[in-house]
Scaffold this active site. Structure first.
Site, PDB file in Angstrom:
ATOM      1  N   THR A 180       0.897  -1.157   0.000  1.00  0.00           N
ATOM      2  CA  THR A 180       0.000   0.000   0.000  1.00  0.00           C
ATOM      3  C   THR A 180       0.934   1.204   0.000  1.00  0.00           C
ATOM      4  OG1 THR A 180      -0.103   0.167   2.412  1.00  0.00           O
ATOM      5  CG2 THR A 180      -1.814  -1.159   1.365  1.00  0.00           C
ATOM      6  N   HIS A 181       0.554   2.251  -0.700  1.00  0.00           N
ATOM      7  CA  HIS A 181       1.418   3.443  -0.858  1.00  0.00           C
ATOM      8  C   HIS A 181       2.770   3.068  -1.479  1.00  0.00           C
ATOM      9  CE1 HIS A 181      -1.399   5.334   2.029  1.00  0.00           C
ATOM     10  NE2 HIS A 181      -1.288   4.176   2.680  1.00  0.00           N
ATOM     11  N   SER A 302      19.036  -0.266 -25.656  1.00  0.00           N
ATOM     12  CA  SER A 302      19.325   1.167 -25.728  1.00  0.00           C
ATOM     13  C   SER A 302      20.376   1.398 -26.810  1.00  0.00           C
ATOM     14  CB  SER A 302      19.864   1.643 -24.375  1.00  0.00           C
ATOM     15  OG  SER A 302      20.641   2.807 -24.534  1.00  0.00           O
ATOM     16  N   LYS A 308      21.304  -2.269 -21.335  1.00  0.00           N
ATOM     17  CA  LYS A 308      19.876  -2.043 -21.118  1.00  0.00           C
ATOM     18  C   LYS A 308      18.953  -3.076 -21.768  1.00  0.00           C
ATOM     19  CE  LYS A 308      17.979   0.947 -19.339  1.00  0.00           C
ATOM     20  NZ  LYS A 308      17.763   2.341 -19.737  1.00  0.00           N
ATOM     21  N   GLU A 315       5.266   0.174 -21.214  1.00  0.00           N
ATOM     22  CA  GLU A 315       5.337   1.648 -21.203  1.00  0.00           C
ATOM     23  C   GLU A 315       4.446   2.244 -22.279  1.00  0.00           C
ATOM     24  OE1 GLU A 315       9.748   2.841 -19.714  1.00  0.00           O
ATOM     25  OE2 GLU A 315       9.655   1.610 -21.496  1.00  0.00           O
TER      26      GLU A 315
END
Ligand code: ARG
Length: 487
Positions: A180-181, A302, A308, A315
């Site tokens: 949570t949070h 990348s 990467k 996304e």
């Protein structure tokens, strides 16, 4: 587009109106300004209504034959021509106009169809529009085509659901932190996490079922706005086309776009769900979490940083949700100030509605590809769940079991967390005397109560992460899935 229009000769003073290709030239003198022609044109978007418009036209023509407007013989020729084009369209073969430069001379797909019929059949083609307006024609074709699109959206949802259920079935017993949070809260089963998303997409599926009866109402027979002077049996046309019923009021029938708004809203809610899932995936694929390893076939690199591996797919899904929310907004704003009945503003309905559902469908497809290429790192999940005091609530509940009031047990557990933090260990690393120093009732069985298995096992409620509950939730989800698939 401008170039194509130039090539096709739709420039200067030439217009399809002057050449008689527009459906409304009679009362006009001179040519339509080519810029206005282009501005008014919708064929680039509404050409995908071709099949639906053919079917709607055939059903309308059948009525014209019943009423004697078309002779049996003329109707026979028309029917075989339309059936021929329908059959080709179903195989993905479009009318030759689609590949010719003159395609861009038509204002919209309805103009193209009428010209095609006139060129193929002469006067019979000119009779087809009797008792019909483009207003009810377009609304009917649009609804018909969306009735088909809805089926493919269902297939997309089922695909994602299946992938999530398989993930839960195969890796569901792994334990990871629940947040949570975005702060570690309590341990949960990985199957429980996957089933949370199953819930969302099953709701989406139901939403489609509930919007469908409103979509499947037929406007045809409302003509321009007031209804038709030809006694068309609208109920029969509706049955032939697979509608559930007819729009009851001709003014409403022409201008109602609730079905677009509902489909865009359904797509927007679905995209919001996909976007939330995407966000979890992006986080969990990061080194910081490490719960998943990205599949090589669904990730990118990348141009600069050789190490990467990027989660572009989730996304992009997260990024594409924004425009879909925008399309819903566009439709609402488009409709909000419209006087009855048809207004040209409504021509903008197709790009927004198709845009929303196309994006949603594509995102569903790639999400299931992405999910099926995900490697689940149970060890990483477990070690994250073992650190950060996710069992503090379990300690408090253990103390409640010894008769300590919860508010006090919460306080004791908090003190023990503090102590463990000072010692640089987890709660399970404290000595029995440490526990007893805070609450003398604690016994050696506290260590067992602090394990991850005890934590999830302690949950009793329906819908909880208790392994037995998750197991039955999973088989119920699978059963619902099978029902959805066979419906
Ligand atoms: N292409 C138009 C649309 O999609 C067809 C309707 C035109 N109707 C009219 N009254 N001008 O809305």
């Amino acid at each position: 587009m401008a170039n194509q229009l130039q090539e096709s000769g739709v420039t200067g003073s030439v217009s399809s109106r002057a050449e008689g290709k527009a459906l409304w030239g009679g009362r006009f003198e001179g040519a339509l300004d080519p810029r206005v022609f282009r501005f008014n044109q919708s064929i680039q978007v509404d050409s995908r209504l071709w099949l639906a418009d053919l079917r709607g036209t055939l059903a309308h023509a059948r009525q014209l034959c019943e009423l004697g407007v078309l002779s049996r013989e003329d109707f026979g020729r028309l029917e075989s021509c339309l059936l021929n084009w329908i059959e080709s369209a179903q195989k993905g073969e479009l009318h030759p106009f689609f590949s010719q430069s003159r395609f861009f001379e038509f204002e919209d797909i309805h103009s193209l169809l009428e010209t095609a019929l006139v060129e193929a059949l002469g006067d019979v083609g000119k009779r087809v529009h009797t008792g019909r307006s483009r207003n009810d024609q377009v609304a009917t074709a649009f609804r018909l085509s969306l009735m088909d699109e809805v089926k493919s959206l269902k297939a997309g949802l089922l695909q994602v659901l299946d992938t999530l259920i398989v993930l839960a079935e195969t890796r569901g017993s792994a334990i990871l932190p629940g947040y949570t949070h975005l702060q570690r809260g309590q341990p949960v089963l990985f199957g429980h996490w996957a089933l949370a998303y199953v819930e969302m997409f099953q709701r989406d599926f139901e939403r489609l079922d509930t919007l469908s009866p409103r979509l499947r109402q037929m406007p045809l027979g409302s003509a321009a706005l007031a209804g038709s002077p030809y006694a068309i049996d609208r109920e029969a046309v509706a049955r032939e086309l697979g509608f559930l019923g007819i729009c009851r009021n001709s003014l409403d029938a022409e201008s109602d776009r609730d079905f677009c708004i509902e489909i865009a809203s359904f797509s927007a809610i679905g995209m919001m769900h996909l976007s939330r899932l995407a966000e979890d995936l992006i986080l969990y694929c990061s080194k910081e979490f490490g719960f998943f390893t990205l599949g090589a076939s669904v990730s990118t690199g990348s141009s600069l940083m050789p190490q990467k591996k990027n989660p572009d797919v989730p996304e992009l899904i997260r990024g594409k949700s924004g425009p879909v929310f925008g399309q819903l907004q566009s439709l609402l704003v488009m409709c909000k100030g419209l006087p009855l009945a048809y207004n040209k503003d409504l021509q903008e309905d197709k790009s927004a509605t198709f845009g929303a559902l196309d994006t949603f469908r594509e995102c569903l497809e790639v999400m299931s590809v992405f999910l099926s290429n995900l490697e689940v790192n149970g060890e990483q999940m477990r070690s994250a769940a073992e650190t950060g005091f996710l069992n503090a609530t379990d300690l408090a509940d253990y103390l409640v079991g010894l008769g300590v009031p919860f508010r006090d047990s919460h306080d004791f557990a908090g003190k023990l967390v503090r102590l463990a933090m000072d010692r640089g260990c987890e709660l399970g690393g404290l000595k029995l005397q440490d526990f007893q120093g805070v609450c003398p009732l604690v016994a050696a069985d506290v260590y067992e109560a602090l394990t991850l298995e005890a934590s999830v096992g302690r949950k009793k409620t329906l819908g909880s992460t208790n392994p037995e509950r998750v197991k039955s939730a999973l088989s119920e989800a699978r059963e619902r899935f099978i029902r959805m698939k066979t419906e």
